[in-house]
Design an enzyme around this catalytic site. Structure first.
Site, PDB file in Angstrom:
ATOM      1  CG  ASP A  38      -1.960  -1.122   1.217  1.00 55.87           C
ATOM      2  OD1 ASP A  38      -2.206  -1.413   0.066  1.00 55.87           O
ATOM      3  OD2 ASP A  38      -2.396  -1.493   2.401  1.00 55.87           O
ATOM      4  CE1 TYR A  66       3.595  -7.193   4.419  1.00 60.26           C
ATOM      5  CE2 TYR A  66       3.535  -9.514   4.992  1.00 60.26           C
ATOM      6  CZ  TYR A  66       3.362  -8.192   3.962  1.00 60.26           C
ATOM      7  OH  TYR A  66       3.060  -8.636   2.734  1.00 60.26           O
ATOM      8  CG  ASP A  80      -4.532   1.814   5.771  1.00 58.99           C
ATOM      9  OD1 ASP A  80      -5.660   2.585   6.068  1.00 58.99           O
ATOM     10  OD2 ASP A  80      -4.148   1.454   5.158  1.00 58.99           O
ATOM     11  NE  ARG A 173      -4.793  -2.905   4.148  1.00 60.73           N
ATOM     12  CZ  ARG A 173      -5.566  -2.681   3.110  1.00 60.73           C
ATOM     13  NH1 ARG A 173      -6.622  -1.828   3.004  1.00 60.73           N
ATOM     14  NH2 ARG A 173      -5.187  -3.635   1.828  1.00 60.73           N
TER      15      ARG A 173
END
Length: 289
Positions: A38, A66, A80, A173
């Site tokens: 993103d 991550y 988010d 997310r």
């Protein structure tokens, strides 16, 4: 010209923007990336150039690492902090480390996850995020993913810092929102850094400035970044036949997996598929030598 690039995508730039930058620097059109990040996220963005772009689908099979910051007390429509707040809670009691650890254990292993509606998931051929922009409602089917590791790194009154190793198809997310729901507190992802995609690691990634300086010299040998695929060493006498689209014609070795990286005389020549009905390796992607 062909090879892989390990690029450090900065926040505020889309993955497509990075592709455009690479095209301008190398003056080549055939460029693609594996695993979209993103715009607000940062981290490892594997890029394939030239004929190596044919290998992108195999990069996407790799596990990823991550690091994410979870904001407690609010939930957004996008999952988010760039989205609209749809739920808030200001009077919650901050969870203890023990409570957080207990919840993280529930999300470790093989789990079912529903990807966020604000994503590039295809619904009848259309991206879910595009349908939402048109005011249409979407229903995202759940999917099974694998969380190999989920670790609590730090916490404050309203934030949690986590680190995870996960399979392809995992949406961080959604994971952040689900962790908040399990704690009984609305939650959203505040920041995300992708630290690894298979053999591509953050510590080796080039900034856009570093890449621009190195140019073509930044290209990496694709065979060094496919360790998640099983290796098959072809009889050198069958190399020409394989590169011409013919099966191996040899049955000396039964690989464990069906998708294979194929070598001949020690050099990487492409991707093969093991046909268990004929017990042969069939060429899928052959790279020009």
């Amino acid at each position: 010209m062909g090879g892989f690039l390990n690029i450090l995508k900065p926040p505020g730039m889309s993955s497509h923007d990075v592709i455009g930058f690479v095209r301008r620097v190398l003056h080549i059109k055939r460029v693609g990336h594996a695993g979209t990040l993103d715009p607000a996220a940062a981290g490892v963005l594997p890029i394939a150039v030239g004929q190596s772009a044919r290998l992108i689908e195999y990069l996407e099979l790799a596990d990823k690492t991550y690091r994410a910051e979870v904001k407690l007390g609010i939930a957004t429509d996008s999952g988010d902090d760039t989205g609209e707040i749809i739920e808030s809670m200001t009077d919650f009691v901050p969870p203890t480390a023990a409570q957080i650890e207990a919840v993280l254990k529930k999300f470790t292993g093989r789990i079912t996850q529903v990807p966020p509606a604000h994503s590039a998931i295809k619904i009848n051929g259309r991206r879910a995020c595009d349908l939402i922009r048109e005011g249409k409602s979407v229903e995202i089917p759940s999917r099974e993913i694998m969380i190999h590791r989920l670790e609590l790194l730090a916490q404050r009154a309203d934030t949690i810092l986590i680190d995870t190793d996960c399979s392809k198809g995992t949406y961080i997310r959604s994971l952040c929102a689900d962790i908040g729901a399990a704690l009984g507190i609305p939650a959203t992802m505040a920041f995300l850094v992708r630290r690894r995609v298979g053999d591509f690691r953050l510590e080796d990634a080039l900034t856009l400035e570093e890449f621009q300086e190195q140019g073509i010299n930044a290209l990496l040998d694709p065979s060094n970044f496919l360790s998640h695929l099983e290796r098959y060493d072809l009889n050198p006498l069958r190399e020409k036949a394989f590169c011409n689209g013919l099966s191996t014609g040899e049955r000396k070795h039964i690989p464990e997996h069906d998708t294979l990286k194929v070598y001949a005389s020690g050099k990487f020549i492409g991707i093969g598929r093991f046909d268990r009905s004929t017990m042969e390796v069939v060429p899928v992607k052959v790279l020009k030598q």
